[in-house]
Design a protein around this motif. Structure first.
Motif, mmCIF file in Angstrom:
data_model
loop_
_atom_site.group_PDB
_atom_site.id
_atom_site.type_symbol
_atom_site.label_atom_id
_atom_site.label_comp_id
_atom_site.label_asym_id
_atom_site.label_seq_id
_atom_site.Cartn_x
_atom_site.Cartn_y
_atom_site.Cartn_z
ATOM 1 N N ARG A 32 0.832 -1.203 0.000
ATOM 2 C CA ARG A 32 0.000 0.000 0.000
ATOM 3 C C ARG A 32 0.875 1.265 0.000
ATOM 4 N N CYS A 33 1.974 1.267 0.726
ATOM 5 C CA CYS A 33 2.885 2.424 0.724
ATOM 6 C C CYS A 33 3.525 2.629 -0.643
ATOM 7 N N LEU A 34 3.876 1.524 -1.331
ATOM 8 C CA LEU A 34 4.464 1.644 -2.655
ATOM 9 C C LEU A 34 3.481 2.267 -3.633
ATOM 10 N N TYR A 35 2.250 1.801 -3.617
ATOM 11 C CA TYR A 35 1.234 2.390 -4.501
ATOM 12 C C TYR A 35 0.993 3.857 -4.175
ATOM 13 N N PHE A 36 1.080 4.213 -2.909
ATOM 14 C CA PHE A 36 0.858 5.604 -2.508
ATOM 15 C C PHE A 36 1.974 6.513 -3.060
#
Length: 292
Positions: A32-36
Motif C-alpha cells: 500500500r505504501c508503494l502504490y501511494f
C-alpha cells in the motif's frame, strides 16, 4: 505391525520429499505504501508539467524567442518598453525603422567608452544636474556634414553663419575674442563694454564702425584719445560740434561791451583746444593764458 515412532518417521520422510513453495512480492502495508508513493509521484509529474506549460504560455516562449524578445540573424530584437536592472553591453542599439529610441532612467544615463587597457576615453552622463560630456573633442555637425560646433583643449570653433546670444547680459569673455564681424540684431543696440578693465580692438588692415540708421557714442570717464601713428584723423560731416571747450579770456583793452556770439578755435602748443572771441584778426594770442 509398525510402531507409532516408525509411522511418524515415515510421515516425516514423505513430507520432506514434497517441494516447498515461497511467496515472492510485497504484501500488506508495504504494498500500500508503494502504490501511494507511485501515485504521489504521478501527481507531482502532472503538476510540474502543468506549471511548465503555464510558464511557456505566460512567457510566450516560441521558436523565435521569448515574449517580445526575438532572436534574429542580426541579433536580438526587442519590442516595447524594456527595463534593465544591470549594465547593458552591446555593440549597437537601434530602434525600429521609423520609430524613436528612448532611454529613460530615474537617476541618470551614462555612456562610457573604454580602450583595450580599460581606460576611460569618452563619457556621456545625463542626470538631474545636467549633461556632462568628457572626451578629447566634441563636434556637432548638420545633416549635410557641415561642422556647426567643435570644441577641444586648444580652441572652440563655431561653424554656423550666425552666433546669436539671447541672454540679457550678453556674452562675457575672460580673454580675447577673434572674429571678422560683430553685429547686433535688426533694431537692437550693440554694446561693447569692459566694466573694470580696458577694451582693446585690433586689426592689421583697419577697424570699421558703422551705424547706418543711428548714432555712435563713445563715452569715457577720463580721456578719449584718437591717435594715428603714420596717417591722419579725418572728421567728415556736415556739422562738427566741439562741446564744452574752455573759453580764453581776452585782455580788458580788447574786450567790448557787446555780447560775443562768434568764436574761433585755437590750439595750444600742447594740443589743447580752446575758444577765443573772434575779431578782425586772430585773437588766439590775446587769449593765450588758457594754455598756461
Amino acid at each position: 505391525m509398525m510402531t507409532q515412532e516408525q509411522c511418524s518417521h515415515r510421515n516425516n520422510v514423505q513430507s520432506s520429499d514434497k517441494p516447498q513453495i515461497y511467496k515472492v512480492g510485497i504484501y500488506g502495508w508495504r504494498k500500500r505504501c508503494l502504490y501511494f508513493f507511485v501515485l504521489l509521484l504521478m501527481i507531482l509529474i502532472l503538476i510540474n508539467l502543468a506549471l511548465t506549460i503555464w510558464i511557456l504560455k505566460v512567457m510566450n516562449f516560441t521558436i523565435d524567442g521569448m515574449g517580445k524578445l526575438r532572436i534574429t540573424e542580426k541579433g536580438l530584437k526587442l519590442e516595447g518598453d524594456s527595463e534593465f536592472l544591470e549594465p547593458l553591453y552591446a555593440k549597437e542599439i537601434q530602434s525600429k525603422p521609423g520609430r524613436p529610441l528612448y532611454l529613460q532612467s530615474s537617476r541618470n544615463v551614462s555612456v562610457n567608452i573604454y580602450n583595450s587597457n580599460n581606460q576611460l576615453l569618452t563619457q556621456l552622463i545625463t542626470g538631474s544636474s545636467g549633461l556632462k560630456v568628457r572626451g578629447k573633442a566634441f563636434e556637432v555637425k548638420s545633416t549635410s556634414g557641415k561642422l556647426l560646433f567643435s570644441a577641444d583643449e586648444d580652441e572652440v570653433v563655431v561653424g554656423a553663419e550666425k552666433l546669436r546670444v539671447m541672454g540679457a547680459e550678453g556674452a562675457v569673455f575672460t580673454k580675447s575674442v577673434e572674429t571678422p564681424h560683430v553685429r547686433a540684431e535688426p533694431f537692437k543696440e550693440l554694446k561693447l563694454e569692459s566694466p573694470t578693465r580696458s577694451l582693446l580692438m585690433e586689426a592689421p588692415k583697419g577697424i570699421q564702425i558703422l551705424a547706418e540708421a543711428g548714432d555712435i557714442q563713445a563715452i569715457c570717464r577720463n580721456e578719449l584719445r584718437l591717435e594715428s601713428k603714420d596717417g591722419e584723423i579725418s572728421l567728415d560731416a556736415h556739422r562738427i560740434r566741439l562741446m564744452r571747450l574752455p573759453e580764453g579770456k581776452a585782455s580788458s583793452s580788447s574786450s567790448s561791451g557787446t555780447r560775443q556770439t562768434v568764436y574761433e578755435v585755437c590750439v595750444c602748443p600742447n594740443g589743447r583746444l580752446f575758444l577765443s572771441q573772434a575779431g578782425v584778426g586772430s585773437t588766439c594770442q590775446i587769449s593765450y593764458s588758457v594754455c598756461l
